[in-house]
Design an enzyme around this catalytic site. Sequence first.
Site, PDB file in Angstrom:
ATOM      1  N   HIS A 281       0.856  -1.188   0.000  1.00 32.48           N
ATOM      2  CA  HIS A 281       0.000   0.000   0.000  1.00 32.48           C
ATOM      3  C   HIS A 281       0.886   1.230   0.000  1.00 32.48           C
ATOM      4  O   HIS A 281       1.932   1.222   0.672  1.00 32.48           O
ATOM      5  CB  HIS A 281      -0.922   0.013   1.225  1.00 32.48           C
ATOM      6  CG  HIS A 281      -2.108   0.874   1.029  1.00 32.48           C
ATOM      7  ND1 HIS A 281      -2.049   2.245   1.146  1.00 32.48           N
ATOM      8  CD2 HIS A 281      -3.382   0.572   0.677  1.00 32.48           C
ATOM      9  CE1 HIS A 281      -3.233   2.740   0.879  1.00 32.48           C
ATOM     10  NE2 HIS A 281      -4.069   1.747   0.585  1.00 32.48           N
ATOM     11  N   ASP A 335      -7.808  -5.435   0.613  1.00 32.31           N
ATOM     12  CA  ASP A 335      -8.352  -6.363  -0.380  1.00 32.31           C
ATOM     13  C   ASP A 335      -7.977  -7.808  -0.109  1.00 32.31           C
ATOM     14  O   ASP A 335      -8.535  -8.716  -0.726  1.00 32.31           O
ATOM     15  CB  ASP A 335      -7.878  -5.970  -1.781  1.00 32.31           C
ATOM     16  CG  ASP A 335      -8.642  -4.773  -2.305  1.00 32.31           C
ATOM     17  OD1 ASP A 335      -9.791  -4.599  -1.872  1.00 32.31           O
ATOM     18  OD2 ASP A 335      -8.101  -4.030  -3.129  1.00 32.31           O
TER      19      ASP A 335
HETATM   20  N1  CMC Z   1       3.963  -7.602  -4.144  1.00 27.26           N
HETATM   21  C1  CMC Z   1       5.311  -7.600  -4.310  1.00 27.26           C
HETATM   22  N2  CMC Z   1       6.053  -6.485  -4.301  1.00 27.26           N
HETATM   23  C2  CMC Z   1       5.394  -5.336  -4.092  1.00 27.26           C
HETATM   24  C3  CMC Z   1       4.006  -5.271  -3.892  1.00 27.26           C
HETATM   25  C4  CMC Z   1       3.297  -6.478  -3.926  1.00 27.26           C
HETATM   26  N3  CMC Z   1       1.978  -6.498  -3.771  1.00 27.26           N
HETATM   27  N4  CMC Z   1       3.643  -3.993  -3.716  1.00 27.26           N
HETATM   28  C5  CMC Z   1       4.765  -3.262  -3.801  1.00 27.26           C
HETATM   29  N5  CMC Z   1       5.830  -4.079  -4.030  1.00 27.26           N
HETATM   30  C6  CMC Z   1       7.238  -3.669  -4.194  1.00 27.26           C
HETATM   31  C7  CMC Z   1       7.478  -3.208  -5.623  1.00 27.26           C
HETATM   32  O1  CMC Z   1       7.875  -4.272  -6.456  1.00 27.26           O
HETATM   33  C8  CMC Z   1       8.570  -2.189  -5.423  1.00 27.26           C
HETATM   34  O2  CMC Z   1       9.764  -2.872  -5.204  1.00 27.26           O
HETATM   35  P1  CMC Z   1      11.178  -2.277  -5.741  1.00 27.26           P
HETATM   36  O3  CMC Z   1      11.361  -0.996  -4.985  1.00 27.26           O
HETATM   37  O4  CMC Z   1      12.170  -3.333  -5.400  1.00 27.26           O
HETATM   38  O5  CMC Z   1      11.002  -2.061  -7.208  1.00 27.26           O
HETATM   39  C9  CMC Z   1       8.198  -1.521  -4.096  1.00 27.26           C
HETATM   40  O6  CMC Z   1       7.457  -2.515  -3.384  1.00 27.26           O
HETATM   41  C10 CMC Z   1       7.318  -0.291  -4.280  1.00 27.26           C
HETATM   42  O7  CMC Z   1       6.205  -0.662  -5.100  1.00 27.26           O
HETATM   43  P2  CMC Z   1       5.330   0.357  -5.916  1.00 27.26           P
HETATM   44  O8  CMC Z   1       4.460  -0.401  -6.867  1.00 27.26           O
HETATM   45  O9  CMC Z   1       6.222   1.431  -6.478  1.00 27.26           O
HETATM   46  O10 CMC Z   1       4.487   0.983  -4.737  1.00 27.26           O
HETATM   47  P3  CMC Z   1       3.223   1.895  -4.903  1.00 27.26           P
HETATM   48  O11 CMC Z   1       3.112   2.680  -3.670  1.00 27.26           O
HETATM   49  O12 CMC Z   1       3.277   2.619  -6.191  1.00 27.26           O
HETATM   50  O13 CMC Z   1       2.052   0.809  -5.048  1.00 27.26           O
HETATM   51  C11 CMC Z   1       0.253  -0.594  -4.733  1.00 27.26           C
HETATM   52  C12 CMC Z   1       1.084   0.545  -4.128  1.00 27.26           C
HETATM   53  C13 CMC Z   1      -0.961  -0.863  -3.850  1.00 27.26           C
HETATM   54  C14 CMC Z   1      -0.227  -0.201  -6.132  1.00 27.26           C
HETATM   55  C15 CMC Z   1       1.146  -1.861  -4.808  1.00 27.26           C
HETATM   56  O14 CMC Z   1       1.539  -2.254  -3.516  1.00 27.26           O
HETATM   57  C16 CMC Z   1       0.449  -2.998  -5.526  1.00 27.26           C
HETATM   58  O15 CMC Z   1       0.454  -3.035  -6.764  1.00 27.26           O
HETATM   59  N6  CMC Z   1      -0.178  -3.976  -4.765  1.00 27.26           N
HETATM   60  C17 CMC Z   1      -0.892  -5.073  -5.378  1.00 27.26           C
HETATM   61  C18 CMC Z   1      -2.279  -4.619  -5.823  1.00 27.26           C
HETATM   62  C19 CMC Z   1      -3.209  -4.382  -4.637  1.00 27.26           C
HETATM   63  O16 CMC Z   1      -3.309  -5.199  -3.737  1.00 27.26           O
HETATM   64  N7  CMC Z   1      -3.904  -3.251  -4.683  1.00 27.26           N
HETATM   65  C20 CMC Z   1      -4.889  -2.907  -3.674  1.00 27.26           C
HETATM   66  C21 CMC Z   1      -4.468  -1.715  -2.856  1.00 27.26           C
HETATM   67  S1  CMC Z   1      -5.449  -1.518  -1.359  1.00 27.26           S
HETATM   68  C22 CMC Z   1      -7.017  -1.086  -1.909  1.00 27.26           C
HETATM   69  C23 CMC Z   1      -7.048   0.236  -2.527  1.00 27.26           C
HETATM   70  O17 CMC Z   1      -6.831   1.247  -1.836  1.00 27.26           O
HETATM   71  O18 CMC Z   1      -7.353   0.296  -3.717  1.00 27.26           O
END
Ligand code: CMC
Length: 398
Positions: A281, A335
């Site tokens: 998140h 989720d």
């Molecule tokens: N699984 C594995 N690695 C992850 C995950 C994950 N679910 N989420 C983040 N990371 C890693 C990512 O690979 C990156 O690593 P590195 O720095 O080595 O490249 C680091 O953490 C930062 O990730 P990011 O995608 O840049 O982080 P963000 O803040 O942009 O993304 C997020 C937040 C929710 C989009 C992301 O965690 C994600 O895609 N999660 C899976 C989808 C999900 O469950 N979404 C529901 C969110 S909660 C409900 C809502 O509010 O909508």
Amino acid sequence: MEAISVETNEGGEKIENSKQVENIPLRPGLEGVPVTQSSICDIDGNKGILQYRGYPISELSANSSFLETTYLLIWGELPNSQQLHDFQEEVQMHRRLSFRIIDMLKCFPESGHPMDALQSSAASLGLFYSKRVIDNPQYIYDSVIRLIAKIPTMVAAFELIRKGHDPIRPRDDLEYASNFLYMLTEKEPDPLAARVFDKCLILHAEHSLNASTFSARVTASTLTDPYAVIASAVGTLGGPLHGGANEDVIAMLEEIGTPENAGNYLDNAIKRKSKIMGFGHREYRVKDPRACVLQKFAEELFAKFGKDEMYEIAKRLEEEAINRLGPKGIYPNVDFYSGLVYRKLGISRDLFTPIFAISRVAGWLAHWREQLSANRIFRPTQIYTGKKIREWEPLEGR
Ligand code: CMC
């Protein structure tokens, strides 16, 4: 945060001032950039605290109802008993849909995703209630009531229509959550199921400036009607990185198949750099407080209606992920367990995100009102990386 360095454009030309505009660094995803002031919701992502208007989510989910929480979010204070009674009654009176909206839903392809049906039908309300007087408090109140009342009816109606049934009318003797489950499943829900569902709605009702709420505020800032505001937010919520993740969590648990496979699945996903759905998140560095509450509700449901084999897989995945993802601050989000709760209530997987939307309408409307109270149209800037001015080339010379 580091600015992104873009040295040349697609034509290989050097781009001047590529790193920043007037000393403001580029922030992809607007991470950490304040774009508004808000008194609706606060998150402490390191401590795992979420509060609506100052009330912790744990208190609200233990003591409140979804409609009471909606009132709090939108009007800023908890209602007294008369205000709550009036609000509930108004919502109840406006649950029905015009026969024209039902006819429109019947024309949608039954293979279409219910989020797309919801986005279109929410937008269509602007056609039926086209008077746009957003500086009139009565118009704002009426729009709030209509949207809170009618969105669940739209979701339930599309569900029955796509199954080949006629939508059923809302029942005045049933409360908000029970009535929705009744309209969806055509039978009166068990009281525990209705109670847990109502609590799920509270947990999803608001979450500060996430993608869909930002979308709602951007749309609101143009002074368009509230139906367009909600429709744009529904469209944004649907993506798998946002509300759509709850569907993908179940698909992932199915793919893992057994608790024993959870560790291998994680290792492979991490190696492939693919995301574990329901984890991570932007705001939280600990387990999402909503996931903690939802897990308890899931367990209450399993105690009454029987275990879900997927729950064991989910728990093992969470345990295995602690060492692998925990050091990066990646833990289960809302989720991760919501899909398991909805599955136990017998709800189809592609309705999980529309249900998220039913609840989040409360937060979006609170932000709509707040945006209008101190509006300035959103118009950020960009760093241009395209070609410089060039000469027109006639067709025959290209
Ligand atoms: N699984 C594995 N690695 C992850 C995950 C994950 N679910 N989420 C983040 N990371 C890693 C990512 O690979 C990156 O690593 P590195 O720095 O080595 O490249 C680091 O953490 C930062 O990730 P990011 O995608 O840049 O982080 P963000 O803040 O942009 O993304 C997020 C937040 C929710 C989009 C992301 O965690 C994600 O895609 N999660 C899976 C989808 C999900 O469950 N979404 C529901 C969110 S909660 C409900 C809502 O509010 O909508």
